[in-house]
Scaffold this motif. Structure first.
Motif, PDB file in Angstrom:
ATOM      1  N   ALA A   1       0.632  -4.822   7.641  1.00 28.18           N
ATOM      2  CA  ALA A   1      -0.129  -3.814   8.395  1.00 28.18           C
ATOM      3  C   ALA A   1       0.787  -2.879   9.183  1.00 28.18           C
ATOM      4  O   ALA A   1       0.414  -1.742   9.479  1.00 28.18           O
ATOM      5  CB  ALA A   1      -1.112  -4.497   9.325  1.00 28.18           C
ATOM      6  N   LEU A   2       1.992  -3.317   9.521  1.00 29.39           N
ATOM      7  CA  LEU A   2       2.891  -2.471  10.318  1.00 29.39           C
ATOM      8  C   LEU A   2       3.328  -1.221   9.555  1.00 29.39           C
ATOM      9  O   LEU A   2       3.758  -0.239  10.161  1.00 29.39           O
ATOM     10  CB  LEU A   2       4.097  -3.262  10.809  1.00 29.39           C
ATOM     11  CG  LEU A   2       5.083  -3.845   9.780  1.00 29.39           C
ATOM     12  CD1 LEU A   2       6.167  -2.846   9.435  1.00 29.39           C
ATOM     13  CD2 LEU A   2       5.715  -5.118  10.313  1.00 29.39           C
ATOM     14  N   LEU A   3       3.182  -1.242   8.228  1.00 27.44           N
ATOM     15  CA  LEU A   3       3.557  -0.069   7.440  1.00 27.44           C
ATOM     16  C   LEU A   3       2.472   0.998   7.429  1.00 27.44           C
ATOM     17  O   LEU A   3       2.756   2.166   7.138  1.00 27.44           O
ATOM     18  CB  LEU A   3       3.865  -0.475   5.992  1.00 27.44           C
ATOM     19  CG  LEU A   3       5.028  -1.445   5.792  1.00 27.44           C
ATOM     20  CD1 LEU A   3       5.152  -1.800   4.318  1.00 27.44           C
ATOM     21  CD2 LEU A   3       6.333  -0.853   6.316  1.00 27.44           C
ATOM     22  N   ALA A   4       1.237   0.597   7.738  1.00 30.50           N
ATOM     23  CA  ALA A   4       0.119   1.537   7.654  1.00 30.50           C
ATOM     24  C   ALA A   4      -0.595   1.737   8.987  1.00 30.50           C
ATOM     25  O   ALA A   4      -1.643   2.366   9.032  1.00 30.50           O
ATOM     26  CB  ALA A   4      -0.881   1.041   6.606  1.00 30.50           C
ATOM     27  N   ARG A   5      -0.017   1.206  10.073  1.00 33.66           N
ATOM     28  CA  ARG A   5      -0.691   1.357  11.354  1.00 33.66           C
ATOM     29  C   ARG A   5      -0.751   2.830  11.759  1.00 33.66           C
ATOM     30  O   ARG A   5       0.136   3.618  11.408  1.00 33.66           O
ATOM     31  CB  ARG A   5      -0.010   0.512  12.426  1.00 33.66           C
ATOM     32  CG  ARG A   5       1.441   0.852  12.696  1.00 33.66           C
ATOM     33  CD  ARG A   5       2.124  -0.246  13.516  1.00 33.66           C
ATOM     34  NE  ARG A   5       3.540   0.063  13.739  1.00 33.66           N
ATOM     35  CZ  ARG A   5       4.448  -0.849  14.047  1.00 33.66           C
ATOM     36  NH1 ARG A   5       4.109  -2.123  14.173  1.00 33.66           N
ATOM     37  NH2 ARG A   5       5.710  -0.494  14.243  1.00 33.66           N
ATOM     38  N   VAL A   6      -1.788   3.171  12.495  1.00 34.58           N
ATOM     39  CA  VAL A   6      -2.035   4.569  12.858  1.00 34.58           C
ATOM     40  C   VAL A   6      -0.953   5.098  13.798  1.00 34.58           C
ATOM     41  O   VAL A   6      -0.473   6.221  13.665  1.00 34.58           O
ATOM     42  CB  VAL A   6      -3.428   4.713  13.502  1.00 34.58           C
ATOM     43  CG1 VAL A   6      -3.645   6.150  13.968  1.00 34.58           C
ATOM     44  CG2 VAL A   6      -4.512   4.303  12.520  1.00 34.58           C
TER      45      VAL A   6
ATOM     46  N   PRO B   1       4.540   7.828   3.241  1.00 32.34           N
ATOM     47  CA  PRO B   1       5.623   8.708   3.711  1.00 32.34           C
ATOM     48  C   PRO B   1       6.722   7.979   4.467  1.00 32.34           C
ATOM     49  O   PRO B   1       7.838   8.497   4.582  1.00 32.34           O
ATOM     50  CB  PRO B   1       4.893   9.712   4.619  1.00 32.34           C
ATOM     51  CG  PRO B   1       3.634   9.007   5.033  1.00 32.34           C
ATOM     52  CD  PRO B   1       3.245   8.158   3.859  1.00 32.34           C
ATOM     53  N   ASN B   2       6.401   6.791   4.983  1.00 36.78           N
ATOM     54  CA  ASN B   2       7.382   6.033   5.768  1.00 36.78           C
ATOM     55  C   ASN B   2       8.075   4.937   4.960  1.00 36.78           C
ATOM     56  O   ASN B   2       8.822   4.127   5.510  1.00 36.78           O
ATOM     57  CB  ASN B   2       6.711   5.411   6.993  1.00 36.78           C
ATOM     58  CG  ASN B   2       5.495   4.586   6.646  1.00 36.78           C
ATOM     59  OD1 ASN B   2       4.602   5.052   5.926  1.00 36.78           O
ATOM     60  ND2 ASN B   2       5.409   3.363   7.155  1.00 36.78           N
ATOM     61  N   VAL B   3       7.805   4.882   3.658  1.00 37.14           N
ATOM     62  CA  VAL B   3       8.382   3.833   2.806  1.00 37.14           C
ATOM     63  C   VAL B   3       9.181   4.474   1.674  1.00 37.14           C
ATOM     64  O   VAL B   3       8.683   5.353   0.976  1.00 37.14           O
ATOM     65  CB  VAL B   3       7.290   2.918   2.213  1.00 37.14           C
ATOM     66  CG1 VAL B   3       7.907   1.893   1.252  1.00 37.14           C
ATOM     67  CG2 VAL B   3       6.518   2.206   3.320  1.00 37.14           C
ATOM     68  N   THR B   4      10.425   4.039   1.509  1.00 40.35           N
ATOM     69  CA  THR B   4      11.263   4.492   0.402  1.00 40.35           C
ATOM     70  C   THR B   4      11.790   3.271  -0.336  1.00 40.35           C
ATOM     71  O   THR B   4      12.359   2.362   0.281  1.00 40.35           O
ATOM     72  CB  THR B   4      12.450   5.324   0.904  1.00 40.35           C
ATOM     73  OG1 THR B   4      11.970   6.405   1.710  1.00 40.35           O
ATOM     74  CG2 THR B   4      13.246   5.887  -0.270  1.00 40.35           C
ATOM     75  N   ILE B   5      11.567   3.240  -1.645  1.00 39.29           N
ATOM     76  CA  ILE B   5      12.006   2.111  -2.469  1.00 39.29           C
ATOM     77  C   ILE B   5      12.957   2.627  -3.534  1.00 39.29           C
ATOM     78  O   ILE B   5      12.640   3.558  -4.277  1.00 39.29           O
ATOM     79  CB  ILE B   5      10.810   1.413  -3.142  1.00 39.29           C
ATOM     80  CG1 ILE B   5       9.829   0.890  -2.079  1.00 39.29           C
ATOM     81  CG2 ILE B   5      11.292   0.256  -4.027  1.00 39.29           C
ATOM     82  CD1 ILE B   5       8.527   0.345  -2.656  1.00 39.29           C
ATOM     83  N   ARG B   6      14.131   2.029  -3.583  1.00 40.94           N
ATOM     84  CA  ARG B   6      15.120   2.409  -4.578  1.00 40.94           C
ATOM     85  C   ARG B   6      15.604   1.167  -5.315  1.00 40.94           C
ATOM     86  O   ARG B   6      15.481   0.039  -4.801  1.00 40.94           O
ATOM     87  CB  ARG B   6      16.285   3.162  -3.926  1.00 40.94           C
ATOM     88  CG  ARG B   6      15.850   4.447  -3.250  1.00 40.94           C
ATOM     89  CD  ARG B   6      16.936   5.158  -2.491  1.00 40.94           C
ATOM     90  NE  ARG B   6      17.914   5.767  -3.373  1.00 40.94           N
ATOM     91  CZ  ARG B   6      18.787   6.700  -2.967  1.00 40.94           C
ATOM     92  NH1 ARG B   6      18.773   7.120  -1.708  1.00 40.94           N
ATOM     93  NH2 ARG B   6      19.644   7.217  -3.813  1.00 40.94           N
TER      94      ARG B   6
END
Length: 272
Positions: A136-141, A180-185
């Protein structure tokens, strides 16, 4: 600043038991802001640090949501969950498995079941719920955590739980990577040797700044081992892992190429 007080001397000045001091130092009890203020006076902390610590005590006094699952959280892992919940930025390298923050419930269930053969199905489900709730911390408002992840290609090629389950897991990676706050490589096998081969998996957590522009907690590197975890926060340790992550990041495919590779491998797993 070091006051050079022994535990016994500090306990005497605070009129507390030595056992209470020990519980505070080992994170087994919370503190009221007034207690923090008293301790700072005893230890000779400067005013700005005292105010910052008092504010932190107020923020952390409430018990985190994960404490309701204390019966199934592995020993000591509640400390990591608390740090993760408070972090503003996470830099994560994984060489073998999808990070917990990016796992589907089925993938998590497979891993937890395999690692804990003595647990009942109910206990496994509660552990899965904790892992999914962490996400949930990745999508919190308000101020969602910024997550940068580099995966070894081996993470994508290992069909945990079977090919269909793995196809869904990789599709989930692509979807979460759209945030927008997550980058996966991904570091492809073709790159050969890179620092992650030597370092193994790790995550560096960084925390929000207070009104003075200083982080509320020092940066911390978490390394999960088979028989226990390491929490590293010395300046030299953080710098070494920062350099390693930077080199791993540079070795990885860019975000678009990584997404294409993940989608391609997901497609290879799918069956009617």
């Amino acid at each position: 600043m070091q006051s050079r007080l022994t535990v016994r001397s500090a306990a005497s000045k605070l009129e507390w038991s030595e056992a209470k001091i020990w519980r505070i130092e080992t994170g087994q009890t919370s503190l009221r802001s007034l207690d923090v203020e008293t301790m700072c006076k005893i230890y000779g902390a400067p005013a700005d640090l005292t105010q910052a610590l008092m504010g932190l005590a107020k923020e952390t006094k409430g018990r985190g949501w994960w404490h309701a699952y204390g019966d199934v959280i592995p020993e000591g892992f509640d400390l990591y969950i608390g740090l993760e919940e408070a972090a503003s930025h996470l830099a994560w390298y994984q060489s073998e498995l999808v990070p917990g923050l990016l796992q589907t419930a089925d993938y998590a269930h497979t891993l937890i079941s395999a690692d804990n053969p003595g647990l009942t199905e109910g206990e496994i489900e509660r552990r899965v719920h904790v892992r999914i709730a962490r996400q949930a911390l990745l999508a919190r408002v308000t101020d969602p955590a910024v997550l940068r992840v580099v995966l070894s290609e081996s993470v994508l090629r290992r069909p945990i739980g079977g090919e269909n389950l793995m196809a869904r897991q990789l599709t989930h990676l692509v979807e979460v990577g759209e945030l927008p706050n997550v980058t996966i490589r991904v570091v492809p096998f073709s790159h050969g040797l890179h620092p992650g081969v030597m370092s193994g998996s790790f995550v560096t957590l960084r925390f929000p700044a207070n009104s003075n522009g200083k982080e509320i907690e020092p940066p911390t590197v978490y390394v999960d081992g088979f028989t226990g975890a390491l929490y590293l926060d010395k300046e030299g340790e953080i710098e070494r892992y920062d350099v390693a992550f930077g080199a791993i990041w540079d070795a990885a495919l860019d975000e678009r190429e990584s997404k294409n590779l993940i989608s391609q491998i997901a497609g290879s797993y799918e069956h009617d």
